[in-house]
Write an enzyme that holds these catalytic residues in place. Sequence first.
Site, PDB file in Angstrom:
ATOM      1  N   GLU A 118      -8.557   0.923   2.026  1.00  0.00           N
ATOM      2  CA  GLU A 118      -9.327  -0.274   2.423  1.00  0.00           C
ATOM      3  C   GLU A 118      -9.462  -1.261   1.269  1.00  0.00           C
ATOM      4  O   GLU A 118     -10.498  -1.905   1.112  1.00  0.00           O
ATOM      5  CB  GLU A 118     -10.725   0.097   2.925  1.00  0.00           C
TER       6      GLU A 118
HETATM    7  C1  LIG Z   1      -4.650   8.660   2.675  1.00  0.00           C
HETATM    8  C2  LIG Z   1      -4.422   7.207   2.858  1.00  0.00           C
HETATM    9  C3  LIG Z   1      -4.771   6.611   4.064  1.00  0.00           C
HETATM   10  C4  LIG Z   1      -4.512   5.248   4.276  1.00  0.00           C
HETATM   11  N1  LIG Z   1      -4.778   4.688   5.508  1.00  0.00           N
HETATM   12  C5  LIG Z   1      -4.288   3.442   5.773  1.00  0.00           C
HETATM   13  C6  LIG Z   1      -4.320   2.906   7.104  1.00  0.00           C
HETATM   14  O1  LIG Z   1      -4.856   3.528   8.028  1.00  0.00           O
HETATM   15  N2  LIG Z   1      -3.746   1.703   7.328  1.00  0.00           N
HETATM   16  C7  LIG Z   1      -3.146   0.981   6.335  1.00  0.00           C
HETATM   17  O2  LIG Z   1      -2.627  -0.078   6.606  1.00  0.00           O
HETATM   18  N3  LIG Z   1      -3.128   1.450   5.060  1.00  0.00           N
HETATM   19  C8  LIG Z   1      -3.666   2.661   4.756  1.00  0.00           C
HETATM   20  N4  LIG Z   1      -3.614   3.150   3.469  1.00  0.00           N
HETATM   21  C9  LIG Z   1      -3.078   2.316   2.422  1.00  0.00           C
HETATM   22  C10 LIG Z   1      -4.120   1.848   1.440  1.00  0.00           C
HETATM   23  O3  LIG Z   1      -4.991   0.927   2.045  1.00  0.00           O
HETATM   24  C11 LIG Z   1      -3.379   1.299   0.219  1.00  0.00           C
HETATM   25  O4  LIG Z   1      -2.799   2.419  -0.438  1.00  0.00           O
HETATM   26  C12 LIG Z   1      -4.273   0.534  -0.728  1.00  0.00           C
HETATM   27  O5  LIG Z   1      -4.738  -0.635  -0.108  1.00  0.00           O
HETATM   28  C13 LIG Z   1      -3.557   0.157  -2.028  1.00  0.00           C
HETATM   29  O6  LIG Z   1      -2.288  -0.337  -1.803  1.00  0.00           O
HETATM   30  P1  LIG Z   1      -1.046   0.304  -2.610  1.00  0.00           P
HETATM   31  O7  LIG Z   1      -1.112   1.771  -2.441  1.00  0.00           O
HETATM   32  O8  LIG Z   1       0.194  -0.359  -2.173  1.00  0.00           O
HETATM   33  O9  LIG Z   1      -1.337  -0.020  -4.113  1.00  0.00           O
HETATM   34  P2  LIG Z   1      -0.909  -1.372  -4.897  1.00  0.00           P
HETATM   35  O10 LIG Z   1      -1.266  -2.548  -4.073  1.00  0.00           O
HETATM   36  O11 LIG Z   1       0.476  -1.235  -5.350  1.00  0.00           O
HETATM   37  O12 LIG Z   1      -1.886  -1.309  -6.147  1.00  0.00           O
HETATM   38  C14 LIG Z   1      -1.605  -0.499  -7.296  1.00  0.00           C
HETATM   39  C15 LIG Z   1      -2.673  -0.763  -8.360  1.00  0.00           C
HETATM   40  O13 LIG Z   1      -2.655  -2.145  -8.720  1.00  0.00           O
HETATM   41  C16 LIG Z   1      -3.936  -2.718  -8.558  1.00  0.00           C
HETATM   42  N5  LIG Z   1      -3.783  -4.086  -8.035  1.00  0.00           N
HETATM   43  C17 LIG Z   1      -2.907  -4.519  -7.118  1.00  0.00           C
HETATM   44  N6  LIG Z   1      -3.081  -5.834  -6.899  1.00  0.00           N
HETATM   45  C18 LIG Z   1      -4.100  -6.233  -7.669  1.00  0.00           C
HETATM   46  C19 LIG Z   1      -4.773  -7.463  -7.875  1.00  0.00           C
HETATM   47  N7  LIG Z   1      -4.415  -8.577  -7.228  1.00  0.00           N
HETATM   48  N8  LIG Z   1      -5.799  -7.498  -8.754  1.00  0.00           N
HETATM   49  C20 LIG Z   1      -6.182  -6.390  -9.420  1.00  0.00           C
HETATM   50  N9  LIG Z   1      -5.582  -5.196  -9.267  1.00  0.00           N
HETATM   51  C21 LIG Z   1      -4.557  -5.112  -8.402  1.00  0.00           C
HETATM   52  C22 LIG Z   1      -4.657  -1.842  -7.552  1.00  0.00           C
HETATM   53  O14 LIG Z   1      -6.067  -1.891  -7.712  1.00  0.00           O
HETATM   54  C23 LIG Z   1      -4.103  -0.461  -7.882  1.00  0.00           C
HETATM   55  O15 LIG Z   1      -4.832   0.106  -8.928  1.00  0.00           O
HETATM   56  C24 LIG Z   1      -3.924   4.489   3.238  1.00  0.00           C
HETATM   57  C25 LIG Z   1      -3.624   5.081   2.008  1.00  0.00           C
HETATM   58  C26 LIG Z   1      -3.841   6.421   1.824  1.00  0.00           C
HETATM   59  C27 LIG Z   1      -3.435   7.045   0.520  1.00  0.00           C
END
Ligand SMILES: Cc1cc2nc3c(=O)[nH]c(=O)nc-3n(C[C@H](O)[C@H](O)[C@H](O)COP(=O)(O)OP(=O)(O)OC[C@H]3O[C@@H](n4cnc5c(N)ncnc54)[C@H](O)[C@@H]3O)c2cc1C
Length: 600
Positions: free
Chosen positions: A441
């Site tokens: 989220e």
């Molecule tokens: C178990 C699980 C359930 C999930 N359920 C859902 C679901 O139901 N539906 C869905 O759509 N998604 C879901 N997700 C996805 C989840 O919402 C994302 O993993 C999360 O939003 C982070 O995106 P990412 O993993 O691509 O990380 P990235 O976006 O690649 O981020 C990597 C790091 O960079 C930092 N970062 C990135 N951009 C910025 C910025 N602009 N400013 C500061 N820091 C930044 C982040 O804080 C993080 O530390 C789920 C994930 C998991 C693991």
Amino acid sequence: MPIYNAPTRDTRFVVNELIRLESYGNLPGFESATPDMTDAIIEEAGRFVSEVIAPLNLSGDKEGCTRHPDGSVTTPTGFKDAYRQYVEGGWGTLSAPEEFGGQGLPHVMGFIMEKYLATANQAFAMYPGLANGAISAIRAKGSPEQQTMYLPKMVSGEWLGTMNLTEPHCGTDLGMIRTRAEPQADGSYAITGTKIFISAGDHDLTENIIHLVLAKTPGAPESSKGISLFIVPKFIVNADGSLGEKNGVSVGSIEEKMGIHGNATCVMNYDGAKGWLVGEENKGLAAMFIMMNAARLGVGMQGLAQAEVAYQNGLAYAIDRRQGRALTGPADPQAKADPIIVHPDVRRMLMDAKTFIEGMRALCLWGALQVDLSHKAATAEEREMADDLISLLTPVIKGYGTDMGYKVATDMQQIWGGHGYIAENGMEQFVRDARIAMIYEGTNGVQAMDLAGRKLALNGGRAVQALFALIDAECAEATSDETVKLVAERLGKTAGEMKAATMWFMQNAMANPNNLGAGAYAYMTLTGIVSLGLMWLRMAKVAAAAIADGAEDKAFYEAKLACARHWATRYTTEAGALRRQVEAGCETIMALTPEQLAIA
Ligand SMILES: Cc1cc2nc3c(=O)[nH]c(=O)nc-3n(C[C@H](O)[C@H](O)[C@H](O)COP(=O)(O)OP(=O)(O)OC[C@H]3O[C@@H](n4cnc5c(N)ncnc54)[C@H](O)[C@@H]3O)c2cc1C
């Protein structure tokens, strides 16, 4: 086997004595929320989750979900029957709109149920939890036909829903999504693409699943301004409401993950699946935020939930486990050792936890009340104020709430010593399950940026000024009792640190936006401490008045005063340090090149 007891007494305290739900009886939906009614719901909800949902937590974690060779997905043993009982009991309908078969009670009641479920079994709670976000989005942005077609069965729990945002190459930056939506002659769209990490992506709990999917239409801008939202049902729904053919959506795999094993986190393949636009093309971001705001409050409560269940087990162990002697001399001279609860270091972890849990429960339920008031309060000013406060504090409830939830879960594991690290005792599951709430989220770093970079500046800082005004007024009138006075003084000082940090952002963020990014996390934590403090001041006032009135349950109110004092003397010490972190700006944080960051 870990224990779980629904905290019904403390919940009733918040509902009846702190936020005083009854006092809003003139507002629509609140008329029937009398103390008799809400007490009965709280007690019965507590009984249901304790008896039916909690016993499936450990077994669900061990068994996990299964994707079968035919692509179907099943949940752990017992989940399906428990979900049937959840639906039959109407538990998902408490705060849902009456026009779609809900009971129309205040959000506060639905939040209590959501929180009880997540405390008993977070993986289970996520199945209906995700559907709630989907319901909110369809209700706010769906056409009348879409609402009639989908909402009654989603509200009743007959169908569940999901949120499909994330793709392999983008999570935070959804402007980059590649899933395509091609318009079709019949007004539908053909959806093609891959979504990953989709919670409750498929399961055997309901006959149909309503996926809400973000995709881009041809020619849409290559940014978040080009996102559209679509309803993509697992089975196409016929005009008469019956289920038609299977849609072109399938589960590629279930992710192997650290915790919440009982929830099927799926890779979803959309292969020309039939979808229907929700709202307007390229306006999906607004609809998405409706889903996400509802979900963010829910995730904040997951932090509280894991802290709560871990605390119950940490406390029970601290009373039972005997090691060493009290520093002040044997507490139980007849035994070979004293229970570890005599040790101040163990007490430190317990008091930190209790103070967070009870403060956070108050903050979450007060937040839920603001959601209601933002729609239903009598005057436009009251609605605006409630909306401002909950918009400002949603990232704090999510970010600070889940950071602290994880910290409390690890502290409670610590109380179990080596036994906390052993799987069969269940403490490590709480830690694993709590960890995800800091990530999904929107990661907590992204919540911090939402707070400092977006919410602070909205409407010329109106929301944060409203929060400061509220705190100043409530501190000023808190002179009745020594404890309350102490809490008020410390809250005033802590809010002063937050005001200074806010001012520093105003003066230094424009010159270099990295100053904002570098201080945002500290600012979110500081806002969390202040928000918790506002709740503790209010709870201390209620407790002091109850004791003065000769309340029967004096020990309960004395414990409230002790926790308020604990917040005032221990939680606030961090505030100055956090303000100084904000004021340190980005200089050292951004000083090194990526090459220099490597440790040679
Ligand atoms: C178990 C699980 C359930 C999930 N359920 C859902 C679901 O139901 N539906 C869905 O759509 N998604 C879901 N997700 C996805 C989840 O919402 C994302 O993993 C999360 O939003 C982070 O995106 P990412 O993993 O691509 O990380 P990235 O976006 O690649 O981020 C990597 C790091 O960079 C930092 N970062 C990135 N951009 C910025 C910025 N602009 N400013 C500061 N820091 C930044 C982040 O804080 C993080 O530390 C789920 C994930 C998991 C693991």
